[in-house]
Design a protein around this motif. Structure first.
Motif: not given
Length: 679
Positions: A111-133
């Protein structure tokens, strides 16, 4: 009120009690020593990371979280196959570079997959990570790849169409079509056969990736089962497929060639014109067993159609070229060829023969340029007639004179017809130029001959009439003479002379008739030339003496033997001596000279008489030709003696020629004859 605060000292040491479920990856996450990762112990993870982790473990779809500046990876069971061998040690480690680079697609198994990325905020309100589906796009990718393939095939077919438009030779055309057929069907080899119209077998016209020596085996294929895929496709007029030559019993005779070359499957398509005429076969060969796809069959059909159209067009053009060559040859076979004009009467084509005649180029002859070589006296009347003819739309039939490159004027008969379209409108004219110089010459000769004939008949009537009056008078004298024998004898002698003259005239007429029809039979035998000449001199002696001529002979002493008819050869020399006597004033000089020249002898009769004009010397031997008609009538000649003499000399394998410096300069006739041995 429920207490929500949990004392950290009372929690398990690992702090992973909240990582419930999640299958294999959940178990591994709970057992992993996170203190060795950049994320640290799970109980100290930010709430956002914990929430994202719970979502990852709870999802049945491939999802993951990249956390922190080093993109530490947390993923579920569904995502593990996308990591392949890397999955065993990827937990808590930086995400794969391909994912981090934003690759649009990721492969996992089949199979072949494509992925989408969504930002996850950190404790200080900045970017903590990225959610990938990840999403399975295999079907879409397959559709896209099919579409790309179709576009590529269409592009190749379009390129082929453009290439064929600029090609004129059938061999390269068929090769280009075959190359496209092989490429668009993902084949490895290919062949094009055309049926030979004489032998009726299929002959190879184009090949792809075939060894030339092995190709000879397929160069003459019969239609039907004996011709394998190509033969069957041709005979059945339909597609013929061999999925595996190793399993096809009918392919056994060619199996060793297939193994040598390296193909296992064949897809053959008949080449048929739009009108249904069968021309040949185009085949694609595959290195592996294969059933052609729908696209393969479509590409094969399109290429076969291109081949049929190209072959039919090429043969049609060849037929047109052959027809043009034929008509051009026919046109050039006419003395001054053919011409074509447009609807305005301007010349657009002129045969090479006319251009050679005039020395003009095709460009100089175009339009009304051809009129520049018309005779000045003919130009205006020709143009006037031409314009009238164009307006009337009738048949063009006109004579004029054309100045040739040789500077001479040539009589030409121009003939033409209007060319009409389906609506019967005149769109041009076409015709021929006929060289009528010879016709004009013959016409003039016939006119002259007719004049000479009329003069001859008048002369003949005069010559026949002259003896009649003395004969009539002689008869009257005899009636009146009674018993006077002297008067009767004189009358009889006079009548005999006049009758002999009439007999001679009639004999001459009979001779010219027999000579012209080839009815004279020579009775040839070996004899001395002196005998022939003596006989001729004795016959002409009375005329020579009557005109008081001085006659001289020069004859060699040695024997000169000819193979001749005594009477007829004597007639030649008698005629020449008589002419010399008649056309020389009384008291003139006439010489007969014999000269031996090896195996030939020449007899010359020379006089100092009236001579022959230079312009008459070429015609002096023609029937009814007379140099001085007034004198001829006075001497009783009909103008046929020399033509008889010439023909009789030729019948003796000899010739006769004349020479004279002109009027009053005398004349010399020379007869040349072959000599024979005395025995």
């Amino acid at each position: 009120m429920i207490e929500t605060h949990i004392d950290r000292d009372l929690a398990p040491a690992t702090g992973t009690e909240w990582m419930s479920g999640g299958g294999e990856m959940g178990r591994r996450m709970r057992e992993l020593d996170w203190t060795q990762s950049t994320l640290g112990t799970p109980r100290r993870w930010p709430a956002a990371l914990k929430s994202a982790t719970r979502i990852v473990l709870a999802s049945h779809e491939p999802v993951c979280v990249w956390w922190g500046s080093d993109c530490a990876l947390i993923f579920n069971d569904a995502c593990a196959p996308l990591l392949g061998e890397y999955a065993a040690n990827a937990l808590g480690q930086p995400a794969p570079a391909a994912w981090l680079d934003g690759a649009a697609q990721v492969s996992g198994g089949d199979s072949t997959y494509a992925h989408s990325l969504s930002p996850v905020p950190g404790e200080d309100g900045g970017l903590g990570g990225v959610f990938c589906a990840f999403f399975d796009v295999s079907a879409a990718v397959a559709t896209e790849r099919k579409l790309v393939t179709e576009v590529q095939s269409l592009t190749r077919l379009h390129d082929l169409t453009l290439r064929l438009g600029g090609m004129t030779e059938l061999g390269p055309i068929l090769q280009a079509i075959l190359d496209t057929a092989v490429e668009t069907q993902d084949a490895d080899f290919g062949l094009v056969w055309l049926q030979d119209r004489e032998t009726r077998v299929l002959a190879v016209e184009a090949s792809r990736n075939w060894d030339p020596q092995l190709l000879k085996t397929f160069n003459n294929v019969k239609s039907g089962p004996a011709g394998s895929a190509a033969g069957n496709a041709f005979e059945q007029r339909r597609r013929w497929v061999i999925e595996d030559v190793e399993a096809d019993e009918g392919y056994e005779p060619y199996r060793h060639i297939a193994r040598t070359i390296g193909y296992r499957a064949i897809h053959s398509t008949p080449i048929v014109t739009r009108a249904g005429s069968l021309l040949g076969v185009i085949s694609a060969h595959y290195a592996q067993p294969r059933q052609p796809s729908q696209r393969d069959m479509q590409m094969a059909d399109v290429c076969a159609r291109h081949a049929a159209d190209a072959i039919e067009s090429f043969r049609g053009q060849a037929a047109i070229r052959e027809s043009e060559r034929l008509h051009r040859a026919i046109g050039e076979s006419i003395n001054y060829g053919v011409w074509v004009c447009d609807g305005h009467g301007h010349q657009t084509y002129t045969s090479e023969s006319f251009l050679r005649l005039t020395g003009l180029t095709a460009e100089q002859c175009a339009g009304e340029g051809w009129t520049t070589v018309l005779h000045p006296d003919d130009r205006e009347r020709t143009l006037e007639a031409w314009r009238h003819w164009m307006a009337a739309g009738g048949e063009w039939d006109f004579e004029h004179r054309i100045r040739g490159a040789d500077g001479q004027w040539h009589a030409v008969l121009a003939r033409g017809m209007p060319v009409r379209n389906d609506q019967h409108d005149i769109v041009g004219w076409a015709g021929i130029n006929l060289d009528i110089a010879r016709l004009k010459q013959v016409e003039n000769e016939l006119r002259e001959l007719d004049e000479r004939k009329n003069e001859f008949l008048a002369t003949l009537a005069h010559e026949l009439r002259n003896p009649l009056a003395p004969l009539r008078n002689g008869l009257e004298l005899i009636k009146l003479a009674g018993t006077r024998p002297g008067t009767i004898d004189k009358a009889r002698e006079m009548m005999e002379r006049q009758l002999a003259q009439m007999v001679r005239l009639v004999d001459d007429l009979l001779d010219v008739s027999r000579v012209s029809r080839g009815k004279i039979d020579l009775r040839r035998e070996r004899m001395a030339l002196a005998v022939v000449l003596r006989n001729a001199i004795e016959t002409s002696a009375p005329l020579l003496q009557d005109r008081n001529h001085h006659f001289v002979m020069h004859i060699p002493a040695g024997p000169l033997v000819v193979d001749a008819d005594l009477t007829r050869l004597s007639q030649v020399f008698w005629n020449l001596l008589s002419n010399a006597a008649k056309y020389t004033e009384p008291g003139g000089r006439i010489e007969l000279t014999v000269t031996a020249l090896g195996d030939h002898v020449e007899v010359a009769v020379r006089d100092n008489g009236i001579g022959i004009p230079v312009d008459m010397q070429d015609r002096i031997f023609d029937t009814f030709t007379q140099v001085d008609r007034a004198m001829d009538k006075s001497q009783g000649g009909l103008g046929i003696g020399l033509s008889i003499a010439k023909r009789l000399a030729e019948m003796h394998d000899g010739s006769i020629r004349v020479s004279s410096k002109g009027h009053g300069e005398g004349t010399e006739f020379v007869v040349r004859l072959p000599l024979v041995s005395p025995g």
